[in-house]
Design a protein around this motif. Structure first.
Motif, PDB file in Angstrom:
ATOM      1  N   LEU A  25       0.808  -1.219   0.000  1.00 35.39           N
ATOM      2  CA  LEU A  25       0.000   0.000   0.000  1.00 35.39           C
ATOM      3  C   LEU A  25       0.842   1.271   0.000  1.00 35.39           C
ATOM      4  O   LEU A  25       0.317   2.366  -0.227  1.00 35.39           O
ATOM      5  CB  LEU A  25      -0.924   0.008   1.219  1.00 35.39           C
ATOM      6  N   ARG A  29      -0.354   5.417  -0.807  1.00 34.01           N
ATOM      7  CA  ARG A  29      -0.815   6.058   0.416  1.00 34.01           C
ATOM      8  C   ARG A  29      -1.385   7.456   0.186  1.00 34.01           C
ATOM      9  O   ARG A  29      -2.139   7.962   1.020  1.00 34.01           O
ATOM     10  CB  ARG A  29       0.308   6.107   1.444  1.00 34.01           C
ATOM     11  N   SER A  31      -3.170   8.168  -2.601  1.00 28.52           N
ATOM     12  CA  SER A  31      -4.380   8.039  -3.421  1.00 28.52           C
ATOM     13  C   SER A  31      -5.456   7.176  -2.771  1.00 28.52           C
ATOM     14  O   SER A  31      -6.630   7.263  -3.141  1.00 28.52           O
ATOM     15  CB  SER A  31      -4.018   7.457  -4.794  1.00 28.52           C
ATOM     16  N   VAL A  32      -5.077   6.341  -1.823  1.00 34.02           N
ATOM     17  CA  VAL A  32      -6.039   5.500  -1.100  1.00 34.02           C
ATOM     18  C   VAL A  32      -6.294   6.128   0.265  1.00 34.02           C
ATOM     19  O   VAL A  32      -5.351   6.509   0.970  1.00 34.02           O
ATOM     20  CB  VAL A  32      -5.491   4.069  -0.932  1.00 34.02           C
ATOM     21  N   THR A  33      -7.572   6.255   0.620  1.00 32.98           N
ATOM     22  CA  THR A  33      -7.895   6.844   1.923  1.00 32.98           C
ATOM     23  C   THR A  33      -7.396   5.947   3.041  1.00 32.98           C
ATOM     24  O   THR A  33      -7.246   4.731   2.876  1.00 32.98           O
ATOM     25  CB  THR A  33      -9.401   7.052   2.075  1.00 32.98           C
ATOM     26  N   HIS A  34      -7.140   6.544   4.187  1.00 31.93           N
ATOM     27  CA  HIS A  34      -6.659   5.774   5.330  1.00 31.93           C
ATOM     28  C   HIS A  34      -7.681   4.739   5.779  1.00 31.93           C
ATOM     29  O   HIS A  34      -7.321   3.657   6.240  1.00 31.93           O
ATOM     30  CB  HIS A  34      -6.306   6.725   6.478  1.00 31.93           C
ATOM     31  N   THR A  35      -8.962   5.077   5.638  1.00 30.98           N
ATOM     32  CA  THR A  35     -10.010   4.125   6.025  1.00 30.98           C
ATOM     33  C   THR A  35      -9.959   2.888   5.145  1.00 30.98           C
ATOM     34  O   THR A  35     -10.039   1.750   5.641  1.00 30.98           O
ATOM     35  CB  THR A  35     -11.394   4.784   5.914  1.00 30.98           C
ATOM     36  N   ASN A  36      -9.817   3.078   3.830  1.00 37.32           N
ATOM     37  CA  ASN A  36      -9.747   1.932   2.923  1.00 37.32           C
ATOM     38  C   ASN A  36      -8.484   1.106   3.168  1.00 37.32           C
ATOM     39  O   ASN A  36      -8.507  -0.129   3.104  1.00 37.32           O
ATOM     40  CB  ASN A  36      -9.789   2.399   1.473  1.00 37.32           C
ATOM     41  N   ALA A  37      -7.375   1.786   3.442  1.00 36.58           N
ATOM     42  CA  ALA A  37      -6.142   1.066   3.735  1.00 36.58           C
ATOM     43  C   ALA A  37      -6.296   0.228   5.005  1.00 36.58           C
ATOM     44  O   ALA A  37      -5.838  -0.921   5.066  1.00 36.58           O
ATOM     45  CB  ALA A  37      -4.988   2.060   3.892  1.00 36.58           C
ATOM     46  N   LEU A  39      -9.084  -1.010   6.172  1.00 36.17           N
ATOM     47  CA  LEU A  39      -9.968  -2.141   5.872  1.00 36.17           C
ATOM     48  C   LEU A  39      -9.199  -3.267   5.176  1.00 36.17           C
ATOM     49  O   LEU A  39      -9.422  -4.453   5.451  1.00 36.17           O
ATOM     50  CB  LEU A  39     -11.132  -1.678   4.996  1.00 36.17           C
ATOM     51  N   LEU A  40      -8.292  -2.887   4.278  1.00 33.89           N
ATOM     52  CA  LEU A  40      -7.488  -3.909   3.607  1.00 33.89           C
ATOM     53  C   LEU A  40      -6.595  -4.651   4.603  1.00 33.89           C
ATOM     54  O   LEU A  40      -6.407  -5.867   4.503  1.00 33.89           O
ATOM     55  CB  LEU A  40      -6.641  -3.263   2.512  1.00 33.89           C
ATOM     56  N   THR A  89      -8.499   6.111  13.413  1.00 32.62           N
ATOM     57  CA  THR A  89      -8.463   5.002  12.447  1.00 32.62           C
ATOM     58  C   THR A  89      -7.529   3.895  12.913  1.00 32.62           C
ATOM     59  O   THR A  89      -7.849   2.701  12.826  1.00 32.62           O
ATOM     60  CB  THR A  89      -8.021   5.503  11.059  1.00 32.62           C
TER      61      THR A  89
END
Length: 251
Positions: A25, A29, A31-37, A39-40, A89
């Motif tokens: 990731l 970092r 381009s991807v929101t911290h929430t989505n990261a 969740l992954l 988060t």
């Protein structure tokens, strides 16, 4: 006592899998929101928990929270978090990861218990069917001996006909082990040294005994397995009793 290879691999995955996921990731970092990261990373924690055990899952949750902080939140390459939203988060990632790991491990445990219970039931039913159709009690004794090797994870097992000789440790029908008439703390002390007898008794009549030799240093089987072993011995006793009734006592 040796640690199973699967558990060792699960613990290693608990440490390394979230680290590897965070590295993947890393280029994303911005381009991807911290929430989505987060969740992954939770998905990785659940995968480790499903493969391993509760400890590995909890370790993966801690590792995921730590590497999320280190790699994906500013200031980068630091375990310090500036933004309150990132702190929330990271905390939620840890809590959700811990809960998910426990649920995944619990589900795996329940599946293992269900499979084990079904296997025990099949052992008993298979032995009962053999006792019903076989004309030789020796066949039933041989089948029970083989089943005891499996259900108790023994090194060896033999059957002795005739009268009792000596006072070795004894596995009783209630699943307890007695040494010199004292209940042995099986869970804490493990199997006692030497052979352990499991008496084949039906209607109060002694038919013989199975002499059990556990693997050195092996963990004792759970109570359910020991109760199944006692039931198997009783089936062998019933077959021998039928023979003794029809053909007289065995010498």
């Amino acid at each position: 006592m040796r640690i199973p290879l699967r558990d060792t691999a699960a613990v290693a995955a608990g440490v390394l899998a979230p680290f590897a996921a965070a590295l993947v990731l890393l280029p994303l970092r911005t381009s991807v929101t911290h929430t989505n990261a987060a969740l992954l990373l939770v998905v990785v924690v659940v995968a480790v928990s499903a493969f391993g055990n509760r400890f590995a899952g909890a370790l993966a949750a801690l590792s995921a929270a730590a590497w999320f902080d280190f790699f994906l939140t500013a200031p980068y390459q630091s375990f310090h978090i500036q933004e309150r939203a990132d702190i929330e988060t990271a905390v939620l990632l840890l809590l959700v990861g811990l809960i998910a790991s426990q649920l995944a491990a619990y589900g795996r445990t329940m599946k293992r218990v269900a499979v084990t219970d079904a296997t025990h039931l099949e052992r008993l039913h298979g032995t009962t069917r053999l006792a019903r159709v076989s004309t030789s009690s020796d066949d039933v004794v041989r089948r029970v001996r083989e089943e005891l090797m499996e259900v108790l994870e023994l090194r060896s097992c033999r059957f002795e006909y005739g009268t009792l000789i000596g006072r070795p440790p004894r596995l009783d029908p209630d699943g307890t082990v007695k040494v010199a008439d004292w209940i042995w703390d099986l869970e804490r002390q493990g199997w006692p040294d030497g052979e352990i007898e499991l008496r084949a008794i039906v209607h109060g009549r002694y038919q013989g005994r199975f002499m059990l030799t556990p693997e050195p240093g092996s963990a004792p089987p759970p109570l359910e397995a020991r109760l199944v072993a006692a039931d198997l011995a009783a089936q062998a006793a019933a077959a021998l009793d039928d023979d003794s009734v029809s053909a007289g006592p065995r010498s």
